[in-house]
Design a protein around this motif. Structure first.
Motif, mmCIF file in Angstrom:
data_model
loop_
_atom_site.group_PDB
_atom_site.id
_atom_site.type_symbol
_atom_site.label_atom_id
_atom_site.label_comp_id
_atom_site.label_asym_id
_atom_site.label_seq_id
_atom_site.Cartn_x
_atom_site.Cartn_y
_atom_site.Cartn_z
ATOM 1 N N ALA A 180 -22.049 -53.091 -28.759
ATOM 2 C CA ALA A 180 -23.184 -53.705 -29.469
ATOM 3 C C ALA A 180 -23.679 -52.770 -30.571
ATOM 4 O O ALA A 180 -23.997 -53.218 -31.687
ATOM 5 C CB ALA A 180 -24.306 -54.010 -28.489
ATOM 6 N N LEU A 181 -23.720 -51.469 -30.288
ATOM 7 C CA LEU A 181 -24.169 -50.514 -31.307
ATOM 8 C C LEU A 181 -23.232 -50.551 -32.507
ATOM 9 O O LEU A 181 -23.666 -50.564 -33.660
ATOM 10 C CB LEU A 181 -24.220 -49.085 -30.753
ATOM 11 N N ARG A 182 -21.934 -50.585 -32.198
ATOM 12 C CA ARG A 182 -20.939 -50.586 -33.288
ATOM 13 C C ARG A 182 -21.045 -51.858 -34.115
ATOM 14 O O ARG A 182 -21.142 -51.821 -35.338
ATOM 15 C CB ARG A 182 -19.519 -50.449 -32.722
ATOM 16 N N SER A 183 -21.094 -53.020 -33.432
ATOM 17 C CA SER A 183 -21.038 -54.263 -34.199
ATOM 18 C C SER A 183 -22.384 -54.598 -34.832
ATOM 19 O O SER A 183 -22.445 -55.071 -35.966
ATOM 20 C CB SER A 183 -20.521 -55.413 -33.340
ATOM 21 N N GLU A 184 -23.485 -54.324 -34.137
ATOM 22 C CA GLU A 184 -24.786 -54.732 -34.686
ATOM 23 C C GLU A 184 -25.400 -53.663 -35.577
ATOM 24 O O GLU A 184 -26.065 -53.975 -36.556
ATOM 25 C CB GLU A 184 -25.776 -55.036 -33.555
ATOM 26 N N LEU A 185 -25.184 -52.399 -35.228
ATOM 27 C CA LEU A 185 -25.889 -51.353 -35.965
ATOM 28 C C LEU A 185 -24.973 -50.489 -36.817
ATOM 29 O O LEU A 185 -25.431 -49.713 -37.651
ATOM 30 C CB LEU A 185 -26.676 -50.471 -34.982
ATOM 31 N N GLY A 186 -23.670 -50.589 -36.581
ATOM 32 C CA GLY A 186 -22.735 -49.925 -37.485
ATOM 33 C C GLY A 186 -22.469 -48.461 -37.192
ATOM 34 O O GLY A 186 -22.080 -47.705 -38.076
ATOM 35 N N PHE A 187 -22.687 -48.048 -35.933
ATOM 36 C CA PHE A 187 -22.292 -46.668 -35.603
ATOM 37 C C PHE A 187 -21.855 -46.578 -34.147
ATOM 38 O O PHE A 187 -22.209 -47.429 -33.318
ATOM 39 C CB PHE A 187 -23.421 -45.669 -35.875
ATOM 40 N N GLY A 188 -21.073 -45.556 -33.872
ATOM 41 C CA GLY A 188 -20.647 -45.285 -32.499
ATOM 42 C C GLY A 188 -21.199 -43.933 -32.047
ATOM 43 O O GLY A 188 -21.641 -43.129 -32.875
ATOM 44 N N LEU A 189 -21.176 -43.697 -30.736
ATOM 45 C CA LEU A 189 -21.666 -42.420 -30.191
ATOM 46 C C LEU A 189 -20.602 -41.797 -29.305
ATOM 47 O O LEU A 189 -19.907 -42.503 -28.557
ATOM 48 C CB LEU A 189 -22.920 -42.650 -29.338
ATOM 49 N N ARG A 190 -20.476 -40.479 -29.404
ATOM 50 C CA ARG A 190 -19.514 -39.750 -28.570
ATOM 51 C C ARG A 190 -20.214 -38.477 -28.076
ATOM 52 O O ARG A 190 -20.817 -37.751 -28.885
ATOM 53 C CB ARG A 190 -18.308 -39.393 -29.435
ATOM 54 N N VAL A 191 -20.144 -38.227 -26.775
ATOM 55 C CA VAL A 191 -20.778 -37.021 -26.220
ATOM 56 C C VAL A 191 -19.765 -35.881 -26.263
ATOM 57 O O VAL A 191 -18.669 -35.993 -25.707
ATOM 58 C CB VAL A 191 -21.244 -37.261 -24.766
ATOM 59 N N VAL A 192 -20.134 -34.789 -26.954
ATOM 60 C CA VAL A 192 -19.188 -33.666 -27.092
ATOM 61 C C VAL A 192 -19.645 -32.409 -26.344
ATOM 62 O O VAL A 192 -18.868 -31.448 -26.241
ATOM 63 C CB VAL A 192 -18.931 -33.318 -28.587
ATOM 64 N N ALA A 193 -20.882 -32.412 -25.836
ATOM 65 C CA ALA A 193 -21.338 -31.240 -25.071
ATOM 66 C C ALA A 193 -22.464 -31.664 -24.124
ATOM 67 O O ALA A 193 -23.259 -32.553 -24.454
ATOM 68 C CB ALA A 193 -21.839 -30.139 -26.004
ATOM 69 N N ILE A 194 -22.477 -31.027 -22.953
ATOM 70 C CA ILE A 194 -23.556 -31.262 -21.971
ATOM 71 C C ILE A 194 -23.922 -29.901 -21.380
ATOM 72 O O ILE A 194 -23.031 -29.106 -21.049
ATOM 73 C CB ILE A 194 -23.104 -32.187 -20.817
ATOM 74 N N THR A 195 -25.228 -29.644 -21.240
ATOM 75 C CA THR A 195 -25.639 -28.467 -20.471
ATOM 76 C C THR A 195 -26.662 -28.904 -19.432
ATOM 77 O O THR A 195 -27.412 -29.847 -19.658
ATOM 78 C CB THR A 195 -26.273 -27.349 -21.339
ATOM 79 N N ASP A 196 -26.662 -28.215 -18.317
ATOM 80 C CA ASP A 196 -27.659 -28.495 -17.275
ATOM 81 C C ASP A 196 -27.798 -27.281 -16.382
ATOM 82 O O ASP A 196 -26.802 -26.608 -16.091
ATOM 83 C CB ASP A 196 -27.248 -29.722 -16.444
ATOM 84 N N LEU A 197 -29.034 -27.026 -15.948
ATOM 85 C CA LEU A 197 -29.296 -25.861 -15.091
ATOM 86 C C LEU A 197 -28.405 -25.831 -13.863
ATOM 87 O O LEU A 197 -27.928 -24.782 -13.463
ATOM 88 C CB LEU A 197 -30.745 -25.925 -14.583
ATOM 89 N N ARG A 198 -28.185 -27.015 -13.242
ATOM 90 C CA ARG A 198 -27.395 -27.051 -12.004
ATOM 91 C C ARG A 198 -25.898 -27.076 -12.261
ATOM 92 O O ARG A 198 -25.119 -26.542 -11.494
ATOM 93 C CB ARG A 198 -27.795 -28.267 -11.167
ATOM 94 N N LEU A 199 -25.487 -27.711 -13.377
ATOM 95 C CA LEU A 199 -24.055 -27.934 -13.607
ATOM 96 C C LEU A 199 -23.411 -26.910 -14.530
ATOM 97 O O LEU A 199 -22.184 -26.775 -14.540
ATOM 98 C CB LEU A 199 -23.843 -29.328 -14.201
ATOM 99 N N GLY A 200 -24.212 -26.246 -15.371
ATOM 100 C CA GLY A 200 -23.650 -25.324 -16.365
ATOM 101 C C GLY A 200 -23.430 -26.032 -17.691
ATOM 102 O O GLY A 200 -24.244 -26.863 -18.096
#
Ligand SMILES: NC(=O)C1=CN([C@@H]2O[C@H](COP(=O)(O)OP(=O)(O)OC[C@H]3O[C@@H](n4cnc5c(N)ncnc54)[C@H](O)[C@@H]3O)[C@@H](O)[C@H]2O)C=CC1
Ligand SMILES: N[C@@H](CC=O)C(=O)O
Length: 350
Positions: A28-48
């Motif tokens: 829906a984001l791609r077709s209605e709003l014209g962009f995509g999202l990709r997660v390239v990094a995550i940090t978290d106190l418990r997970l690193g």
């Protein structure tokens, strides 16, 4: 088609839900709003930390976090490495959703600063950096030609900050009052229904409304930050935290609630700010036994409501979810949509 690479700083209720929404709402984001999202990094106190410029497999990481495993077992690190990840990862946008620290906003203030300094836009639901360093971070973003958006810091996904900034042009705002904490409103409602205080707080925690330390909700610190944000963003009040008087709901007893009901009143935690005749602004948060015909008395559960006092329209009230994982993750999405719209406008005018 534009694809924004994003980094999730803090992988608790809100950012995990954003990671769930990306695959489900992606098309829906791609077709209605014209962009995509990709997660390239995550940090978290418990997970690193986990950095994968080619894109992180979200279903895999969404299954982590129940046991003792960390990102080290998935090619990442057991340390958060926040500064290095934020400064050096390939993300265009940093989504900051770590714990709100009501004292000095750290370490989230630093997370936002590192991102903006390294030319990355930031969206956050964390009230600390916005309330305590909002002006500084907004000007840092402008100097670096990037965005700093924080709609979810007040009333989760319910639009109030952008709405007031954009739609009240030409009106004079004299002040506001509202119910701005989902947890305390939920707890007061459950106490009215006969539940004891501790049980009601446990329910609010299980539903994802409460802060990591629920004293922030119950003692009014959370609303104090939200009032500070609204007063400075919308009334240009120039206030500091100490200028916002604070009292929470821990002083409201079951007996107060029963007496209030017999007198046709309902206890609510009300945050407000008002411009004085000399131009200064008085702001605070405290529990109030409102008459049942008051506009805020019927707001129940984790719903919030904010009534703006305007000169030409009189009171204008916005009501909607004030807390919740999905509702708050949507706020981050709405910030990204706002950034995309601004970039598209710039390209169109170039
Ligand atoms: N849950 C809600 O309804 C709303 C939450 N917010 C704000 O959004 C933020 C996130 O909320 P939730 O996800 O519900 O909280 P949460 O407690 O579920 O998640 C926070 C996560 O941040 C991680 N974290 C803490 N410090 C960190 C650090 N230095 N580096 C990396 N990770 C760190 C924790 O390990 C945790 O997983 C908070 O600041 C909260 O005040 C704002 C509006 C509504
Ligand atoms: N703990 C907060 C979450 C949103 O800021 C609340 O209960 O309202």
């Amino acid at each position: 088609m534009t694809t924004y690479d994003i980094a999730l700083i803090g992988f608790g209720g809100v950012n995990r839900t954003l990671a769930e929404l990306i695959p489900t709402r992606g098309e829906a984001l791609r077709s209605e709003l014209g962009f995509g999202l990709r997660v390239v990094a995550i940090t978290d106190l418990r997970l690193g930390s986990l950095v994968q410029p080619e894109g992180i497999d979200l279903p895999v990481v969404l299954n982590l976090g129940q046991g003792s495993e960390t990102f080290a077992e998935y090619g990442g690190s057991a340390d958060t490495n926040n500064e290095s990840v934020i400064r050096n990862c390939t993300a265009n946008i940093i989504c900051e959703a770590t714990f709100t620290n009501p004292e000095d906003g750290e370490p989230a203030v630093s997370h936002v600063r590192w991102a903006l300094e390294s030319g990355k836009s930031v969206c956050t639901t964390n009230k600390g950096p916005v309330a305590l360093r909002g002006a500084e971070l907004t000007s840092l973003a402008a100097r670096n030609g990037v965005h700093f958006e924080f709609e979810g810091a007040v009333m989760s996904g319910t639009p109030v900050i952008r709405l007031a900034k954009k739609m009240f042009a030409g009106l004079k705002l004299n002040g506001f009052e509202g119910i701005l904490n989902g947890t305390s409103n939920y707890v007061l409602g459950r106490m009215e229904a006969g539940l004891d205080f501790e049980a009601a707080i446990s329910e609010a925690q299980a539903l994802g409304y409460a802060e990591a330390n629920p004293a922030a909700d119950i003692e009014g610190y959370d609303v104090q930050l939200k009032v500070l944000i609204l007063a400075n963003e919308l009334l240009d009040a120039g206030l500091e935290l100490k200028d916002v008087q604070r009292q929470g709901i821990s002083t409201v007893t079951p007996e107060d609630i029963r007496t209030g009901a017999l007198e046709g009143r309902r206890w609510k935690l009300v945050g407000s700010a008002r411009r004085n005749p000399d131009g200064s602004v008085t702001a605070g948060v405290s529990p109030v036994a409102l008459p049942l015909d008051h506009g805020l008395a019927g707001i129940s559960g984790a719903t919030n409501a904010l009534s703006f006092d305007t000169d030409l329209l009189g009171p204008v009230t916005v009501s909607g979810p004030g807390a919740g994982r999905v509702e708050t993750a949507y706020a981050l999405l709405s910030d990204i949509i706002t950034m995309h719209a601004a970039s598209t406008e710039v390209s169109a005018n170039a």
